[in-house]
Every structure is written in structure tokens, then in C-alpha cells.
Design a protein around this motif. Structure first.
Motif, PDB file in Angstrom:
ATOM      1  N   ASN A  73      -3.738   3.378  -4.527  1.00  0.00           N
ATOM      2  CA  ASN A  73      -4.270   3.293  -5.894  1.00  0.00           C
ATOM      3  C   ASN A  73      -5.368   2.225  -6.030  1.00  0.00           C
ATOM      4  O   ASN A  73      -5.873   1.989  -7.127  1.00  0.00           O
ATOM      5  CB  ASN A  73      -3.138   3.001  -6.890  1.00  0.00           C
ATOM      6  CG  ASN A  73      -2.421   1.704  -6.550  1.00  0.00           C
ATOM      7  OD1 ASN A  73      -2.573   1.197  -5.436  1.00  0.00           O
ATOM      8  ND2 ASN A  73      -1.663   1.167  -7.488  1.00  0.00           N
ATOM      9  N   LEU A  74      -5.738   1.571  -4.918  1.00  0.00           N
ATOM     10  CA  LEU A  74      -6.732   0.494  -5.018  1.00  0.00           C
ATOM     11  C   LEU A  74      -8.164   1.024  -4.970  1.00  0.00           C
ATOM     12  O   LEU A  74      -8.439   2.072  -4.383  1.00  0.00           O
ATOM     13  CB  LEU A  74      -6.547  -0.520  -3.878  1.00  0.00           C
ATOM     14  CG  LEU A  74      -5.252  -1.321  -3.842  1.00  0.00           C
ATOM     15  CD1 LEU A  74      -5.336  -2.389  -2.757  1.00  0.00           C
ATOM     16  CD2 LEU A  74      -4.951  -1.978  -5.192  1.00  0.00           C
ATOM     17  N   GLU A  75      -9.067   0.248  -5.563  1.00  0.00           N
ATOM     18  CA  GLU A  75     -10.498   0.533  -5.494  1.00  0.00           C
ATOM     19  C   GLU A  75     -11.033  -0.082  -4.197  1.00  0.00           C
ATOM     20  O   GLU A  75     -10.450  -1.066  -3.699  1.00  0.00           O
ATOM     21  CB  GLU A  75     -11.224  -0.137  -6.673  1.00  0.00           C
ATOM     22  CG  GLU A  75     -10.822   0.375  -8.028  1.00  0.00           C
ATOM     23  CD  GLU A  75     -11.294   1.799  -8.275  1.00  0.00           C
ATOM     24  OE1 GLU A  75     -12.346   2.184  -7.743  1.00  0.00           O
ATOM     25  OE2 GLU A  75     -10.576   2.532  -8.978  1.00  0.00           O
ATOM     26  N   PRO A  76     -12.161   0.459  -3.683  1.00  0.00           N
ATOM     27  CA  PRO A  76     -12.700  -0.096  -2.428  1.00  0.00           C
ATOM     28  C   PRO A  76     -12.908  -1.613  -2.467  1.00  0.00           C
ATOM     29  O   PRO A  76     -12.602  -2.314  -1.512  1.00  0.00           O
ATOM     30  CB  PRO A  76     -14.041   0.628  -2.277  1.00  0.00           C
ATOM     31  CG  PRO A  76     -13.894   1.878  -3.060  1.00  0.00           C
ATOM     32  CD  PRO A  76     -12.931   1.594  -4.174  1.00  0.00           C
ATOM     33  N   HIS A  77     -13.432  -2.139  -3.601  1.00  0.00           N
ATOM     34  CA  HIS A  77     -13.700  -3.591  -3.649  1.00  0.00           C
ATOM     35  C   HIS A  77     -12.402  -4.393  -3.623  1.00  0.00           C
ATOM     36  O   HIS A  77     -12.370  -5.522  -3.143  1.00  0.00           O
ATOM     37  CB  HIS A  77     -14.559  -3.947  -4.863  1.00  0.00           C
ATOM     38  CG  HIS A  77     -13.870  -3.763  -6.181  1.00  0.00           C
ATOM     39  ND1 HIS A  77     -13.169  -4.758  -6.788  1.00  0.00           N
ATOM     40  CD2 HIS A  77     -13.770  -2.678  -6.986  1.00  0.00           C
ATOM     41  CE1 HIS A  77     -12.666  -4.294  -7.923  1.00  0.00           C
ATOM     42  NE2 HIS A  77     -13.009  -3.038  -8.060  1.00  0.00           N
TER      43      HIS A  77
END
Ligand code: ATP
Length: 242
Positions: A73-77
Motif C-alpha cells: 500500500n506504500l507510494e514509491p517515495h
């Protein structure tokens, strides 16, 4: 366990690139995924680093755990700045019109640990003296090998302590390849950086890594210590030129 990939199935539209792969990486290890063109190596790294759609891969089953927690569920950054995972991508993707120094500086934009940033510059320039010599030079004028070094340096400048390397040997002359792998070994041994390396050059990868997995058209078909894989008749025949 630092990273656990569990029964990962990944699709690009209707094409299933990974058919349910599982592997793991422990803290301080060098692990390699070897496999031929199209086996799914880059897809695996891009799924871990959450490269976004539409070009990016979409998970349809399975999970990726980092220190026991799902990261899907994480964003790339967030993968870069919260988990401290750094990707040195295939094809390098450096900013050609910026200098070496500017490329490295850009990677630090989200950090506020100034003294550690200074140490990281020293580390990168110590590992790759060529980058120090060429620090004022526009990156597009670097050789392929030097650009590869810059891609690794830039991943380190994000503050990464886990590096994902996409074919760092690609297109390098033997001497530069030696320099690159010497530096990576030093990073692992002296700085405790964990490395997940994907490579088509199986011999090089297995001589460098502690353990490996063989990826064949989206499936892991073999795994073991590097020594076991180097001595495995199937690996010898298919990946080590007999
Ligand atoms: P290489 O060593 O050639 O880079 P690889 O092992 O890294 O190969 P991937 O790039 O992960 O393999 O590709 C795995 C499969 O997924 C291939 O069949 C490829 O054609 C397909 N694929 C990769 N990227 C995309 C995309 N953006 N859209 C559609 N299919 C893709």
C-alpha cells in the motif's frame, strides 16, 4: 527477515509476468535473482519499489513484507524515504544535463540529517573515485560504466541501507565491472548494506552473492547458496555456458 516476497503474482494488463514467486532477503545479505531476458527480474524490483501504473506492474496475488509488514500500500517515495530502500534502475535514468554532483544532491532532497548526508557523499566518492574526479562534469558525458556508478551513488544518497540493483554489469567493460563489484562488496562488508541484485550475468552474480534464486519465465525454479547454484548441473548448462 528484511524482505519477504510471498507467492507474488503480477500482471501487465492481461500478461502475467510473475506466476507466484516467493523469496526472501535477510539483513546484511547479498542475494541475487538470475534469469534470462524476460524472466521477470525487473518486474520483481519494480513491484518492490512500487513503480506506479500505467507502465508499472500490478500485483494480483501475494504479498511483499518488509520487516514483517506489507508494503504493497506504500507510494514509491515512501519506499525510498521511510523504508530506506534504494533502486539503481536498469538504463540508469540519471539526469544527463545535470552534473554528477547535482545528481547526487538531488537524491538528498527529502533528507534533513545533514551530517549523515556529508558522510554519504564521502562514502560515494570513496567507493567511486571516478565520480569525485568527474563531479563537475555533465552526467551525459560520462561513460556507461561511470553512469552506472552514479546510479548506485544516487541510490546511496537517498540514505538507503538496502540496495536493489538492476543489472549493474550491463554494458560495462571488464575493468569497470570489476571496480563496480569491488565497491558493492565493500558496501556490504564495511557498511552493512543489504543488496538484492538482479543479473543476466549469472557467473558474476553468483561469485558475488551469498545466495541466489533462478527465475525462469515468471517462476523461481531453483534456489540455494551461490556455491550450490554454481555447482548445479542445470545452472551450469543453462546459465554458465556449460
Ligand atoms: P530483461 O533482463 O530483458 O530486462 P527481465 O527478467 O527483467 O528481462 P521483465 O522486464 O520483468 O523481465 O519482463 C517480464 C515479462 O513482462 C516480459 O514478458 C515482458 O515482455 C513483460 N513486461 C515487462 N514490462 C512490461 C510492460 N510495461 N507492459 C507489458 N508487459 C511488460
Amino acid at each position: 527477515m528484511l524482505l519477504e516476497v510471498q507467492n507474488l503474482k503480477v500482471k501487465y494488463g492481461s500478461i502475467e509476468a510473475l506466476h507466484g514467486i516467493s523469496f526472501n532477503v535477510k539483513e546484511g545479505e547479498i542475494v541475487t535473482l538470475i534469469g534470462a531476458n524476460g524472466a521477470g527480474k525487473t518486474t520483481t524490483l519494480h513491484t518492490i519499489t512500487r513503480v506506479p501504473p500505467p507502465e508499472g506492474p500490478k500485483v494480483c496475488e501475494g504479498d511483499i513484507l518488509f520487516k514483517g509488514k506489507s508494503i504493497l500500500n506504500l507510494e514509491p517515495h515512501e519506499v525510498v524515504h521511510k523504508l530506506h530502500i534504494g533502486l539503481a534502475p536498469e538504463g540508469r535514468h540519471i539526469f544527463g544535463n545535470l552534473t554528477v554532483e547535482e545528481n547526487l544532491k538531488l537524491a538528498t532532497y527529502a533528507r534533513n540529517d545533514d551530517s549523515k548526508i556529508k558522510e554519504d557523499y564521502k562514502l560515494v566518492y570513496r567507493l567511486f573515485p571516478r565520480l569525485y574526479e568527474r563531479r563537475k562534469q555533465r552526467s551525459e558525458s560520462l561513460s556507461g560504466g561511470e553512469q552506472q556508478m552514479l546510479a548506485v551513488g544516487r541510490a546511496l544518497m537517498t540514505g538507503a541501507n538496502f540496495l536493489l540493483l538492476d543489472e549493474p554489469s550491463m554494458g560495462l567493460a571488464p575493468l569497470l565491472m570489476y571496480e563496480m563489484f569491488r565497491a558493492l562488496k565493500e558496501l556490504n562488508q564495511k557498511e552493512g548494506i543489504t543488496i538484492l541484485l538482479i543479473e543476466q550475468n549469472a557467473l558474476l552474480a553468483l561469485q558475488f552473492a551469498h545466495r541466489g534464486y533462478v527465475l525462469d519465465t515468471g517462476e523461481i525454479v531453483l534456489s540455494g547458496t551461490s556455491e550450490e547454484l554454481l555447482n548445479n548441473p542445470e545452472v551450469k548448462k543453462a546459465y554458465l555456458g556449460g
